[in-house]
Design a protein around this motif. Structure first.
Motif, PDB file in Angstrom:
ATOM      1  N   SER A 227       0.812  -1.209   0.000  1.00  0.00           N
ATOM      2  CA  SER A 227       0.000   0.000   0.000  1.00  0.00           C
ATOM      3  C   SER A 227       0.847   1.261   0.000  1.00  0.00           C
ATOM      4  O   SER A 227       0.310   2.355  -0.194  1.00  0.00           O
ATOM      5  N   ARG A 228       2.151   1.136   0.207  1.00  0.00           N
ATOM      6  CA  ARG A 228       3.044   2.294   0.220  1.00  0.00           C
ATOM      7  C   ARG A 228       4.322   1.984  -0.553  1.00  0.00           C
ATOM      8  O   ARG A 228       4.809   0.843  -0.538  1.00  0.00           O
ATOM      9  N   VAL A 229       4.861   3.012  -1.197  1.00  0.00           N
ATOM     10  CA  VAL A 229       6.128   2.930  -1.913  1.00  0.00           C
ATOM     11  C   VAL A 229       6.976   4.117  -1.495  1.00  0.00           C
ATOM     12  O   VAL A 229       6.509   5.261  -1.511  1.00  0.00           O
ATOM     13  N   ILE A 230       8.217   3.849  -1.109  1.00  0.00           N
ATOM     14  CA  ILE A 230       9.171   4.898  -0.751  1.00  0.00           C
ATOM     15  C   ILE A 230      10.358   4.779  -1.694  1.00  0.00           C
ATOM     16  O   ILE A 230      11.001   3.729  -1.750  1.00  0.00           O
ATOM     17  N   VAL A 231      10.647   5.830  -2.431  1.00  0.00           N
ATOM     18  CA  VAL A 231      11.728   5.831  -3.410  1.00  0.00           C
ATOM     19  C   VAL A 231      12.862   6.678  -2.845  1.00  0.00           C
ATOM     20  O   VAL A 231      12.712   7.896  -2.675  1.00  0.00           O
ATOM     21  N   ASP A 254       0.424   4.409  -2.210  1.00  0.00           N
ATOM     22  CA  ASP A 254       0.787   5.760  -1.791  1.00  0.00           C
ATOM     23  C   ASP A 254       2.289   5.912  -1.993  1.00  0.00           C
ATOM     24  O   ASP A 254       3.087   5.225  -1.343  1.00  0.00           O
ATOM     25  N   VAL A 255       2.710   6.806  -2.888  1.00  0.00           N
ATOM     26  CA  VAL A 255       4.109   6.921  -3.300  1.00  0.00           C
ATOM     27  C   VAL A 255       4.718   8.172  -2.688  1.00  0.00           C
ATOM     28  O   VAL A 255       4.157   9.275  -2.799  1.00  0.00           O
ATOM     29  N   ILE A 282       8.580  13.600  -0.054  1.00  0.00           N
ATOM     30  CA  ILE A 282       7.598  14.345  -0.840  1.00  0.00           C
ATOM     31  C   ILE A 282       6.565  13.364  -1.371  1.00  0.00           C
ATOM     32  O   ILE A 282       6.887  12.507  -2.204  1.00  0.00           O
ATOM     33  N   PRO A 283       5.316  13.439  -0.919  1.00  0.00           N
ATOM     34  CA  PRO A 283       4.274  12.541  -1.453  1.00  0.00           C
ATOM     35  C   PRO A 283       3.892  12.955  -2.872  1.00  0.00           C
ATOM     36  O   PRO A 283       3.799  14.144  -3.186  1.00  0.00           O
TER      37      PRO A 283
END
Length: 347
Positions: A227-231, A254-255, A282-283
Motif C-alpha cells: 500500500s506504500r512505496v518509498i523511493v 501511496d508513493v 515528498i508525497p
C-alpha cells in the motif's frame, strides 16, 4: 615411472560431485522480509530466487484508507448533534456545513494517512477546512459569533479525533498489528538510512521489502500487495522511473520520494510533506479521485460553483451584452480537450 604418473593412476574413477551453488539475487529484485519485523533487505546481483506467495492485503491498508475519513465523520457529526441539542436552528444549514467540511478535507488531501502521524503538522490546514465552509452559514444566522464558535469547536474536534486515531495506531504498530506492506527502492546510503529507521521504529507501522531498481516497483507492488512505496534513489532512465511510479499510483499505492538534496524538501510546505523520523519525503499526487473522495470533490465543486455563479451573475450579464455587441461569434463556445487518462472531452 614418475610420481605424476602414479598420482594420475591413483585418481578414483567415476563422476566427481560438484557442490551446488545458491544463485544470488539479481539487480532490481526484492527479498521479502518476515512480516511484523520491520526488517528491510537489499539484494545484489545474479538470478532471482523463487518468490514467495503474495501476502493478503492486511487490515493496516484498510485503516490507512478509511481511518481518517471515519474519524473526521465522527468528529463533525458529534459537533453537529451537539449544536442541534444546544438550540441551533434551522438544522439543514448545519448539515450542509458538516458535509462541506468533510468535502474540503477530502479535496485538500487531508484524508491521506501520513507515515508520520503527528497531527500538529496539519493543524493549520484542518482549521482552514473548518473555517472556509463557515462563510456559507453567515446568511443563515444573525449571530456571527455563533458561527465562529462552531468553526473553532469543529477544528478542535477534528484535531482531537485525529490525535486519538494516531495514538491508537502507534500502540497497535508497536504490537505488530495494523501494519502496512511497503516497498523501499534504492541501495544507496539514503535507502540504508530509511531501512534502519523503519527497523528501529516499529510505531511507524511499515513492513518493508527492498528492491534495487525503480523499474521493478509495479511488479513488487502487485506481488506484495503493498500500500506504500518509498523511493530513495531514482536510478537509471528518468522516463522509465516516471512510468514505474505512475503505474504504482494506478495500482493504488501511496508513493513518496526522497528529495535528491535535503534543501529541496524545504521548498515544499511542511504540511504537505511526509516524514520518516526526521527524513523528509515528498508525497506524489494520487491517480485521480476514487470512491468517497470523488463524490466529496464533486459535491464541493457543485456547491462552490453554484455560489460563485450567483455572485458573478451581474458581471456575467454585462460581459455577455458587451461581447455580443462587439464580437461576431457566440459568447460561449465548445472545444475538445484532453482530460484524465488521455480521454477527449468537450469543454
Amino acid at each position: 615411472m614418475s610420481s605424476t604418473d602414479h598420482a594420475t593412476r591413483r585418481r578414483p574413477a567415476g563422476p566427481r560431485a560438484i557442490p551446488a551453488r545458491r544463485p544470488a539475487p539479481g539487480p532490481g529484485k526484492a527479498s521479502p522480509v518476515e512480516p511484523g519485523t520491520g526488517e528491510v533487505s537489499t539484494v545484489g546481483t545474479g538470478t532471482r530466487p523463487a518468490a514467495p506467495a503474495a501476502p493478503a492485503a492486511g487490515a493496516g491498508a484498510l485503516v490507512a484508507a478509511a481511518g481518517l475519513p471515519l474519524a473526521d465523520l465522527l468528529a463533525v457529526a458529534a459537533v453537529a448533534v451537539t449544536a442541534l441539542l444546544l438550540g441551533w436552528r434551522p438544522g439543514w444549514p448545519l448539515a450542509g456545513y458538516a458535509a462541506v467540511v468533510l468535502a474540503a478535507l477530502a479535496v485538500a488531501g487531508l484524508h491521506r494517512l501520513r507515515i508520520c502521524l503527528r497531527v500538529t503538522d496539519q493543524a493549520g490546514r484542518i482549521t482552514m477546512a473548518a473555517a472556509l465552509p463557515g462563510l456559507l452559514l453567515l446568511p443563515w444566522t444573525a449571530d456571527p459569533v455563533q458561527v465562529l464558535w462552531l468553526v473553532l469547536v469543529t477544528a478542535a474536534a477534528l484535531a482531537a479525533a485525529r490525535a486519538a486515531l494516531a495514538a491508537g495506531l502507534r500502540a497497535a504498530h508497536r504490537r505488530g498489528r495494523l501494519t502496512e506492506q511497503a516497498v523501499l527502492a534504492g541501495t544507496g546510503p539514503a535507502s540504508q538510512q530509511l531501512a534502519r529507521l523503519l527497523r528501529e521504529h516499529p510505531e511507524l507501522g511499515l513492513r518493508a521489502t527492498s528492491c534495487a531498481s525503480v523499474a521493478s516497483l509495479p511488479r513488487l507492488v502487485t506481488e506484495q500487495r503493498a500500500s506504500r512505496v518509498i523511493v530513495a534513489d531514482l536510478d537509471g532512465d528518468e522516463h522509465a522511473a516516471a512510468r514505474a511510479l505512475r503505474a504504482c499510483r494506478q495500482l493504488g499505492a501511496d508513493v513518496c520520494v526522497l528529495p535528491r538534496t535535503g534543501q529541496l524538501g524545504l521548498a515544499v510546505p511542511a504540511a504537505c510533506l511526509d516524514e520518516v523520523w526526521g527524513v523528509r519525503l515528498i508525497p506524489l499526487r494520487r491517480a485521480g479521485w476514487r470512491g468517497p473522495a470523488r463524490l466529496a470533490k464533486r459535491a464541493l465543486d457543485i456547491a462552490v460553483a453554484a455560489v460563485a455563479l450567483v455572485l458573478a451573475a451581474p458581471v456575467f450579464a454585462v460581459a455577455v451584452v458587451v461581447a455580443r455587441l462587439r464580437l461576431p461569434h457566440p459568447v460561449l463556445f465548445r472545444q475538445v480537450r484532453v482530460v484524465g487518462g488521455g480521454r477527449l472531452a468537450e469543454i
